[in-house]
Scaffold this active site. Structure first.
Site, PDB file in Angstrom:
ATOM      1  N   GLU A   1      -9.987  -7.053   8.343  1.00  0.00           N
ATOM      2  CA  GLU A   1      -8.692  -6.157   8.289  1.00  0.00           C
ATOM      3  C   GLU A   1      -7.981  -6.114   9.459  1.00  0.00           C
ATOM      4  O   GLU A   1      -8.454  -6.062  10.452  1.00  0.00           O
ATOM      5  CB  GLU A   1      -9.534  -4.761   7.880  1.00  0.00           C
ATOM      6  CG  GLU A   1     -10.548  -3.867   8.718  1.00  0.00           C
ATOM      7  CD  GLU A   1     -10.911  -2.621   8.236  1.00  0.00           C
ATOM      8  OE1 GLU A   1      -9.820  -1.875   8.074  1.00  0.00           O
ATOM      9  OE2 GLU A   1     -12.093  -2.566   8.098  1.00  0.00           O
TER      10      GLU A   1
ATOM     11  N   HIS B   1     -10.323  -4.067   4.011  1.00  0.00           N
ATOM     12  CA  HIS B   1     -10.238  -2.748   4.232  1.00  0.00           C
ATOM     13  C   HIS B   1     -10.903  -1.713   3.217  1.00  0.00           C
ATOM     14  O   HIS B   1     -10.816  -1.924   1.997  1.00  0.00           O
ATOM     15  CB  HIS B   1      -8.791  -2.213   4.327  1.00  0.00           C
ATOM     16  CG  HIS B   1      -8.174  -1.030   4.717  1.00  0.00           C
ATOM     17  ND1 HIS B   1      -8.977  -0.439   5.922  1.00  0.00           N
ATOM     18  CD2 HIS B   1      -7.510   0.142   4.168  1.00  0.00           C
ATOM     19  CE1 HIS B   1      -8.037   0.972   6.020  1.00  0.00           C
ATOM     20  NE2 HIS B   1      -7.584   1.018   4.889  1.00  0.00           N
TER      21      HIS B   1
ATOM     22  N   SER C   1     -10.191   4.940   5.904  1.00  0.00           N
ATOM     23  CA  SER C   1      -8.848   4.880   6.312  1.00  0.00           C
ATOM     24  C   SER C   1      -8.076   6.073   6.957  1.00  0.00           C
ATOM     25  O   SER C   1      -8.815   6.504   7.910  1.00  0.00           O
ATOM     26  CB  SER C   1      -8.111   4.200   5.044  1.00  0.00           C
ATOM     27  OG  SER C   1      -6.837   3.793   5.548  1.00  0.00           O
TER      28      SER C   1
END
Length: 303
Positions: free
Chosen positions: A243, A273, A148
């Site tokens: 995602e 995610h 991320s």
């Protein structure tokens, strides 16, 4: 079809989303406590020990699998929108990756926004990388990995090192990277009904905190989608098909490939995610960890 075990992460994200929606004025300490639950999705990896360390002035955590070689290192940068997450929330995931690769992992607890806006996070991660070099780890024995926002850092560390004339790590492994500070990705809308956590409002809030009053959404070190990837190390980009940030992984992979970089983009259908958080729990995550390890081992000189 996604496995039954993979719904654990979907349910965890849905619970967080519901709790945040129920408390729109949730303060930063409570939000950070919420995201510390990330580790719950990951089964504790067997045969891994942990030790806290200061890496070039930056708090960090060693993940040391039994029988792993000590001179190969996964430099791990945790996710959390540059605002939440820590070495504690991500240590088990880093431990699984380190054990599969057969190396040590260093999870960097970089400074977080909004108290410390961009480029504090990048500065800390570069300091940790240079500390590894000072400790005798060769650049070719380091892989830069993160998820991320940490996937952003895994790339931007290499961009900063390239600009400074430093030797680059052997490989980059961004997982579900969040790169687009302008929020222009198509899947931010087309996957909005499938992603249980990452939606435009949370990205807007976190990018505002990350960039602060002086940062720019088009700075290539904050938004690597706008960087020139030429000369970057080989990279393996992992993402989930469900995602909203899928577009970030695909677009950066395409940009890197056009620039002549050796890049693999692995998109697993139906996954949320940073689905490798399900390591030890769901087969999709275990396969992803194994695929990353299989890809990175030769680049680190491991057979």
């Amino acid at each position: 079809m996604a496995s039954a075990e993979s719904t654990y992460l979907t349910d965890l994200y849905a619970d967080w989303s519901a709790r945040m929606a129920a408390d729109p004025e949730m303060g930063l300490p409570a939000l950070r406590d919420l995201f510390e639950e990330w580790h719950l999705a990951t089964v504790e990896p067997e045969g891994v020990t942990y030790a806290e360390v200061t890496a070039g002035g930056v708090p960090a955590l060693w993940c040391r699998p039994v029988d792993a070689v000590a001179d190969r290192v996964l430099l791990y940068t945790h996710g959390g929108g540059f605002v939440v997450g820590s070495r504690h929330s991500h240590r088990k995931l880093a431990g699984h990756l380190a054990r599969a690769i057969g190396c040590h992992a260093l999870v960097v607890d970089y400074r977080r926004a909004p108290e410390h806006p961009f480029p504090a996070q990048l500065d800390d991660c570069v300091s940790a990388y240079r500390w590894l070099l000072a400790e005798g780890i060769a650049p070719g024995h380091i892989a830069s990995c993160g998820d991320s926002a940490g996937g952003n850092l895994a790339i931007s560390v290499a961009l900063r090192l390239r600009a400074d004339g430093d030797q680059l790590p052997a490989a980059l492994v961004p997982m579900s990277p969040w790169l687009d500070m302008e929020h222009k990705g198509e899947t931010l809308d087309t996957n909005a009904g499938f992603d249980a956590l990452v939606q435009r409002p949370i990205l807007t809030a976190m990018s505002t905190m990350f960039l602060g009053p002086d940062g720019s959404a088009v700075d290539p070190l904050a938004n690597p989608l706008l960087a020139d990837p030429a000369g970057l190390p080989p990279m393996f980009i992992n993402a989930g098909g469900a995602e909203t940030l899928l577009d970030n992984a695909v677009r950066f992979g395409e940009s890197a490939r056009r620039a002549g970089v050796d890049v693999t983009v692995d998109v697993v259908p139906g996954m949320q995610h940073v689905f490798p958080f399900l390591a030890g729990r769901a087969p999709e995550a275990d396969r992803a960890v194994a695929d990353i390890a299989r890809w990175v081992r030769p680049l680190l000189g491991l057979t």
